[in-house]
Write a protein that holds these residues in place. Structure first.
Motif, short mmCIF file in Angstrom:
data_model
loop_
_atom_site.label_atom_id
_atom_site.label_comp_id
_atom_site.label_asym_id
_atom_site.label_seq_id
_atom_site.Cartn_x
_atom_site.Cartn_y
_atom_site.Cartn_z
N ALA A 192 0.75 -1.24 0.00
CA ALA A 192 0.15 0.12 0.16
C ALA A 192 0.75 1.21 0.08
O ALA A 192 0.47 2.24 -0.55
CB ALA A 192 -0.87 -0.09 1.18
N ASP A 193 2.09 1.06 0.55
CA ASP A 193 2.88 2.29 0.59
C ASP A 193 3.67 2.48 -0.67
O ASP A 193 4.43 3.71 -0.68
CB ASP A 193 3.84 2.20 1.61
CG ASP A 193 3.38 2.18 3.30
OD1 ASP A 193 2.16 2.72 3.37
OD2 ASP A 193 3.95 1.56 4.08
N THR A 194 3.50 1.52 -1.62
CA THR A 194 4.35 1.63 -2.77
C THR A 194 3.47 2.10 -3.98
O THR A 194 2.62 1.53 -4.36
CB THR A 194 5.03 0.09 -3.13
OG1 THR A 194 5.81 -0.18 -2.11
CG2 THR A 194 5.75 0.15 -4.49
N ARG A 195 3.76 3.29 -4.37
CA ARG A 195 3.10 3.72 -5.50
C ARG A 195 4.23 4.26 -6.79
O ARG A 195 5.18 4.93 -6.50
CB ARG A 195 2.29 5.05 -5.11
CG ARG A 195 1.46 4.75 -4.04
CD ARG A 195 0.68 6.03 -3.63
NE ARG A 195 1.58 7.19 -3.38
CZ ARG A 195 1.67 8.34 -3.79
NH1 ARG A 195 1.05 8.84 -4.79
NH2 ARG A 195 2.63 9.28 -3.17
N LEU A 196 4.04 3.35 -7.85
CA LEU A 196 5.28 3.73 -8.69
C LEU A 196 4.84 5.07 -9.33
O LEU A 196 3.88 5.65 -9.54
CB LEU A 196 4.94 2.63 -9.86
CG LEU A 196 5.37 1.25 -9.68
CD1 LEU A 196 4.94 0.30 -10.86
CD2 LEU A 196 6.79 0.99 -9.34
N ARG A 197 6.21 5.74 -9.68
CA ARG A 197 5.95 6.96 -10.38
C ARG A 197 5.32 6.88 -11.84
O ARG A 197 5.45 5.64 -12.41
CB ARG A 197 7.38 7.67 -10.45
CG ARG A 197 8.30 8.04 -9.34
CD ARG A 197 9.31 8.75 -9.58
NE ARG A 197 9.79 8.93 -8.28
CZ ARG A 197 9.41 10.18 -7.42
NH1 ARG A 197 8.61 11.02 -7.75
NH2 ARG A 197 10.00 10.38 -6.31
#
Length: 234
Positions: free
Chosen positions: A92-97
């Motif tokens: 959930a903390d990982t958002r790809l650019r």
């Protein structure tokens, strides 16, 4: 022909937007029987040891974290639940650019190898195969598997070996955590800092704050950079 043979990327804060711990981490603390504040304190203090795999598997590491946070040792089932919650929280903390996939695709179209070099715990290797960038990466060097964190030469050299390139042929891109830029440059790589505005709130350890080398504000700028002659180190 491009001036470089490969581009190596940090993951958190580089291929992703800035990382901040979200609300799902509370479920990890609950499963371990400790409070969130104590959990975060132990996670912060032990980051590099955990990222080197010093405490064993994901569940064994969480058992150690639980004890350090002042809770009673969790049962095996609770540890499995906590490990699942932690994987969900990291996900959930990982958002790809927004430009991560397009940039990797453009670099590969130019014949460049690509790799991730990450100081990470067990969750990233489990998460990576499900991310859109996975098919666009030729190699991975995860500290938790290699046993070394940046800026140790071993983690960069592992990526180079897996790509079949020399450090001097590589462009390294990172937000500057773990003195990664200095470490890459000392090996002869061209190191470039990603200086994106969102990184002001990034969760980072041992930042390369004195770095005065080249920088970009977006990953998409790398497609122009790789066509230039390498920038002399130092």
């Amino acid at each position: 022909m491009p001036a470089y043979s490969a581009v190596l990327f940090d993951f958190f804060g580089t291929l992703t937007y800035s990382v901040r711990r979200g609300p799902l981490h509370a479920a990890v603390a609950q499963a371990l029987g400790c409070d969130v504040t104590s959990l975060f304190a132990v996670l912060d203090q032990s980051f590099y040891a955990r990222a080197r795999g010093a405490y064993g598997s994901a569940e064994a590491t969480l058992r150690w974290v639980c004890e350090q946070a002042g809770a009673s040792p969790a049962a095996a089932r609770a540890l499995r639940v906590a490990a699942d919650f932690r994987l969900a929280a990291i996900s959930a903390d990982t958002r790809l650019r927004a430009d991560a996939v397009s940039t990797l695709h453009a670099l590969r179209q130019r014949g460049l190898g690509t790799a991730v070099v990450s100081d990470c715990t067990h969750e990233l290797p489990a998460l990576m195969p499900h991310l859109p960038v996975a098919p666009l990466l030729d190699a991975h060097a995860y500290s938790v598997e290699i046993g070394y964190c940046k800026p140790a030469p071993e983690i960069y050299l592992a990526a180079c070996a897996r790509l079949g390139v020399a450090p001097e042929q590589c462009l390294y891109v990172g937000d500057g955590g773990s003195h990664e830029l200095t470490g890459a440059a000392e090996l002869g790589m061209t190191a470039v800092r990603l200086d994106a505005p969102d990184l002001a709130s990034h969760l980072v350890f041992n930042a390369d704050r004195q770095w005065s080398g080249p920088s970009v504000t977006a990953l998409s700028e790398l497609t122009d950079l790789v066509g230039r002659a390498p920038i002399p180190v130092g």
